[in-house]
Design a protein around this motif. Structure first.
Motif, short mmCIF file in Angstrom:
data_model
loop_
_atom_site.label_atom_id
_atom_site.label_comp_id
_atom_site.label_asym_id
_atom_site.label_seq_id
_atom_site.Cartn_x
_atom_site.Cartn_y
_atom_site.Cartn_z
N TYR A 13 0.88 -1.17 0.00
CA TYR A 13 0.00 0.00 0.00
C TYR A 13 0.92 1.21 0.00
O TYR A 13 1.50 1.54 1.03
CB TYR A 13 -0.87 0.03 1.25
CG TYR A 13 -1.78 -1.18 1.41
CD1 TYR A 13 -2.99 -1.25 0.75
CD2 TYR A 13 -1.40 -2.24 2.24
CE1 TYR A 13 -3.83 -2.35 0.90
CE2 TYR A 13 -2.24 -3.34 2.40
CZ TYR A 13 -3.44 -3.38 1.73
OH TYR A 13 -4.26 -4.46 1.88
N ILE A 16 4.13 1.12 2.11
CA ILE A 16 4.06 0.02 3.08
C ILE A 16 4.02 -1.31 2.36
O ILE A 16 3.10 -1.58 1.57
CB ILE A 16 2.80 0.15 3.96
CG1 ILE A 16 2.78 1.50 4.66
CG2 ILE A 16 2.72 -1.00 4.96
CD1 ILE A 16 1.44 1.86 5.25
N ALA A 18 3.03 -4.83 2.54
CA ALA A 18 2.17 -5.64 3.41
C ALA A 18 2.43 -7.13 3.23
O ALA A 18 2.38 -7.90 4.18
CB ALA A 18 0.71 -5.32 3.14
N ALA A 37 -0.63 -12.95 13.20
CA ALA A 37 -1.06 -11.87 14.09
C ALA A 37 -1.73 -10.75 13.31
O ALA A 37 -1.75 -10.76 12.07
CB ALA A 37 0.14 -11.34 14.86
N ASN A 38 -2.26 -9.77 14.03
CA ASN A 38 -2.84 -8.58 13.39
C ASN A 38 -1.80 -7.93 12.50
O ASN A 38 -0.65 -7.76 12.89
CB ASN A 38 -3.26 -7.55 14.44
CG ASN A 38 -4.47 -8.02 15.23
OD1 ASN A 38 -4.38 -8.25 16.42
ND2 ASN A 38 -5.57 -8.20 14.55
N GLY A 39 -2.22 -7.59 11.30
CA GLY A 39 -1.32 -6.86 10.42
C GLY A 39 -0.31 -7.73 9.70
O GLY A 39 0.59 -7.23 9.04
N ALA A 40 -0.46 -9.05 9.81
CA ALA A 40 0.51 -9.95 9.18
C ALA A 40 0.37 -9.94 7.65
O ALA A 40 1.31 -10.28 6.93
CB ALA A 40 0.33 -11.36 9.71
N GLY A 41 -0.78 -9.54 7.17
CA GLY A 41 -0.99 -9.51 5.72
C GLY A 41 -1.98 -10.55 5.22
O GLY A 41 -2.06 -10.80 4.02
N LYS A 42 -2.76 -11.11 6.14
CA LYS A 42 -3.70 -12.17 5.75
C LYS A 42 -4.80 -11.61 4.83
O LYS A 42 -5.06 -12.14 3.76
CB LYS A 42 -4.35 -12.79 7.01
CG LYS A 42 -3.33 -13.31 8.02
CD LYS A 42 -3.99 -13.90 9.24
CE LYS A 42 -4.83 -12.93 10.07
NZ LYS A 42 -4.11 -11.91 10.80
N SER A 43 -5.47 -10.54 5.29
CA SER A 43 -6.55 -9.98 4.47
C SER A 43 -6.02 -9.45 3.16
O SER A 43 -6.66 -9.59 2.10
CB SER A 43 -7.25 -8.84 5.22
OG SER A 43 -7.79 -9.31 6.42
N THR A 44 -4.84 -8.85 3.22
CA THR A 44 -4.23 -8.34 1.99
C THR A 44 -4.07 -9.47 0.98
O THR A 44 -4.38 -9.31 -0.21
CB THR A 44 -2.87 -7.70 2.30
OG1 THR A 44 -3.07 -6.68 3.29
CG2 THR A 44 -2.25 -7.09 1.06
N GLU A 85 -13.54 -9.86 5.39
CA GLU A 85 -13.41 -9.54 6.81
C GLU A 85 -14.48 -8.50 7.18
O GLU A 85 -14.76 -7.57 6.42
CB GLU A 85 -12.02 -8.94 7.05
CG GLU A 85 -11.71 -8.65 8.48
CD GLU A 85 -10.24 -8.20 8.64
OE1 GLU A 85 -9.54 -8.80 9.43
OE2 GLU A 85 -9.83 -7.24 7.96
N GLU A 161 -11.65 -14.39 8.54
CA GLU A 161 -12.05 -14.29 9.94
C GLU A 161 -13.55 -14.43 10.16
O GLU A 161 -14.21 -13.54 10.68
CB GLU A 161 -11.56 -12.95 10.53
CG GLU A 161 -10.07 -12.81 10.33
CD GLU A 161 -9.38 -12.00 11.41
OE1 GLU A 161 -9.97 -11.85 12.48
OE2 GLU A 161 -8.25 -11.56 11.17
N GLN A 193 -7.94 -15.68 13.23
CA GLN A 193 -7.12 -15.32 14.40
C GLN A 193 -7.28 -16.43 15.44
O GLN A 193 -6.41 -16.64 16.27
CB GLN A 193 -7.62 -14.01 14.99
CG GLN A 193 -7.39 -12.85 14.08
CD GLN A 193 -6.63 -11.74 14.75
OE1 GLN A 193 -6.10 -11.90 15.84
NE2 GLN A 193 -6.56 -10.61 14.08
#
Ligand code: ATP
Ligand code: MG
Lengths: 235, 314
Positions: A13, A16, A18, A37-44, A85, A161, A193
């Motif tokens: 992004y 950044i 990701a 974890a949060n922000g690991a890039g799963k949704s991306t 998500e 999720e 998660q």
């Protein structure tokens, strides 16, 4: 040949980064989970596979065909659906209108058939057919989001999720449905998660850490892995 | 044939000064209000639909009507062709122009900040106005009557056929639009896109085409509005879209922008307010009262009459 095969995928992004060059694949009939974890890039990762985000580099092959560069609405038509998500149901539309939208790429006749199947998995949606989606409970909205994704008759269903924010009893119910869908022939890529539950139902899993895959194995292997236990299973 | 907007019957003189206030004059004024309000409503529907789907105040919308009026003028006055053809070409021309504007000017800015889109819309509006001035000149062109319609007389009351046609056409258009948006697959897709573009994409909806379709529908309504406006005022000028567009925009905001019934209610309110003000002899205040109405509504109910709270994207 893998049903979905992601290689060297990198997504950013702006400045950044990701997702930093990940590779993984999914065979037909499997449940594969991506934990991290949060922000690991799963949704991306999921959004990129669905075509919502353009990757910097890498390739995504679905049944042997390249998906990178293809518009999201065409990807859905090819049999790959993402249940995003945060559910993102259309809150001003009724349950049945939401399901109609899920079957947008299908014919009316096909949708009529699929609808019966969806209502079989989610009888509560049938009772609330004409209710406006915004007034559904969180659990019901999640069921609607999943039902809606199923309406496109996906060969591969990606769930981002699905258990987020749900009471434990509902989490169990959602996971039972995921397994039932899989038994009926839907291949599933599950992002969670709730690593414990995810690894229990998954054939295989990948652990994502700040944009990189750091570990992979069968669900059972990862469940007893020391690092995984420490980082994601609370000891 | 008129070249100036028709003077409204002097309700004030007959009713207030000469104390001959009768049902007939009131009925005529109601009809005038409904006619003017219907035109505003049709134009307001276009604003509201485009705002509903991409949160854009499409400032070029009023100018599309101007182009529609010129098309009627060209077809009838310049080419001497059939008025029915003029009506069809005005509507089709407006629809095409609306889609073209979306594809050329707005589509490249889908991911851009809303301000860029807004400024582009203002630019398109200037482009159309100045373009029309360049091509047609600044003076007013007389749009001939489409049909030679007699006034109908019902129980001693003479009713303008134009007014009745305008009201009926608007009512039908609103009903058709409501069915389109509520019941058809494309209409549902429009609502889905308007609520969550990303989720709509995940459903397999082609978002760009759905937005273009929305522009087409809004512009068809603008085309119908252009014909009805030309019927009432018989003239086309390069700047005619400005005031008409602005008032219809006020109507859309009054009713609650994004809401279809709101646009109709807002349009009728603005039309009635204007007719009422000039009927009591205050026609110089005709424009001011519209904006006064807007200010009052925005103070009392900022989301408009039927608008949803602003926390939600319409
Ligand atoms: N639209 C965006 N713009 C800028 N940065 C973003 C955007 N979306 C995600 N990111 C960043 O990309 C990284 C990965 O985010 P992503 O949403 O993929 O994580 P995730 O693994 O799904 O996390 P979570 O478990 O919290 O959902 C994060 O650092 C996030 O801040
Ligand atoms: Mg996420």
């Amino acid at each position: 040949m893998a049903m979905l095969s992601v290689s060297d995928l990198a997504v950013s992004y702006g400045a950044i980064k990701a997702v930093k060059g990940i590779s993984f694949d999914i065979d037909e009939g499997e449940i594969v989970t991506l934990i991290g974890a949060n922000g690991a890039g799963k949704s991306t990762t999921l959004n990129t596979i669905a075509g919502l985000i353009k990757p910097d580099s890498g390739s995504i092959k679905f049944s042997g065909e390249e998906l990178v560069g293809i518009k999201p609405h065409k990807i859905v038509a090819r049999g790959l659906a993402l249940c995003p998500e945060g559910r993102r149901v259309f809150t001003h539309m009724t349950v049945s209108e939401n399901l109609d939208m899920g079957g947008y790429t299908r014919t009316d006749a096909e949708n009529k058939e699929t609808l019966e199947l969806v209502y079989e998995h989610f009888p509560r949606l049938k009772e609330r057919m004409n209710q406006v989606a915004g007034t559904l409970s969180g659990g019901e909205q999640q069921m609607l989001a999943m039902g809606r994704a199923l309406m496109s008759r996906p060969k591969l269903l990606m769930l981002d999720e699905p258990s987020m924010g749900l009471a434990p009893i509902l989490v169990d119910e959602i996971f039972e449905i995921i397994q039932a869908l899989n038994k009926n022939g839907t291949t599933i890529l599950l992002v969670e998660q709730n690593a414990n539950m995810a690894l229990k139902v998954a054939a295989r899993g990948y652990v994502l850490e700040t944009g990189k895959i750091v570990k992979t194995g069968t669900g059972a292997e990862l469940l007893v892995d020391d690092d995984v236990r420490k980082a994601y299973l609370g000891g | 044939m008129r070249t100036q907007p028709p003077a409204l019957p002097r309700f004030y003189w007959t009713c207030v000064r000469e104390r001959k206030c009768c049902a007939v004059t009131i009925l005529t004024q109601v009809l005038n209000g409904l006619q003017l309000g219907s035109i505003y409503a049709l134009v307001a529907l276009g604003y509201t639909m485009v705002y509903g789907i991409i949160l854009l105040l499409n400032f070029a919308h009023g100018d599309i009507i101007m182009v529609g009026a010129y098309i009627s003028w060209i077809v009838m006055s310049q080419l001497g062709l059939n008025p029915v053809l003029a009506i069809v070409l005005s509507i089709v021309g407006c629809a095409g122009l609306g889609v073209l504007i979306d594809k050329v000017a707005y589509q490249p800015l889908r991911e851009a900040p809303r301000m860029s889109l807004l400024i582009t819309a203002i630019g398109v509006s200037y482009f159309l106005e100045n373009g029309a001035q360049l091509v047609f000149g600044a003076d007013a062109k007389v749009v001939p009557e489409y049909f030679d319609l007699p006034s109908m007389s019902v129980g001693g009351v003479s009713l303008s056929a134009n007014a009745i046609i305008t009201i009926v056409v608007t009512a039908i258009s609103t009903i058709v639009l409501t069915i389109l948006v509520q019941k058809t697959k494309l209409g549902k897709a429009m609502r889905a896109v308007s609520e969550d573009m990303g989720a709509a994409r995940l459903m397999g909806i082609n978002v760009n085409n759905t937005i273009s379709f929305t522009f087409a529908v809004g512009s068809v309504l603008a085309g119908i509005g252009a014909v009805l406006y030309s019927m009432a005022y018989s003239q086309a000028t390069p700047t005619m879209g400005i005031m008409l567009g602005t008032k219809a925009f006020v109507a859309a905001v009054l009713g609650g922008i994004g809401s279809i019934p709101g646009a109709v209610i807002g349009g009728l309110l603005v039309g009635f307010a204007e007719v009422f003000v000039s009927a009591i002899g205050l026609s110089v205040w005709q424009d001011a009262v519209v904006f006064l109405l807007l200010i009052i509504v925005l103070v009392v109910r900022p989301t408009g009459i039927l608008g949803r709270p602003m926390t939600e994207k319409v």
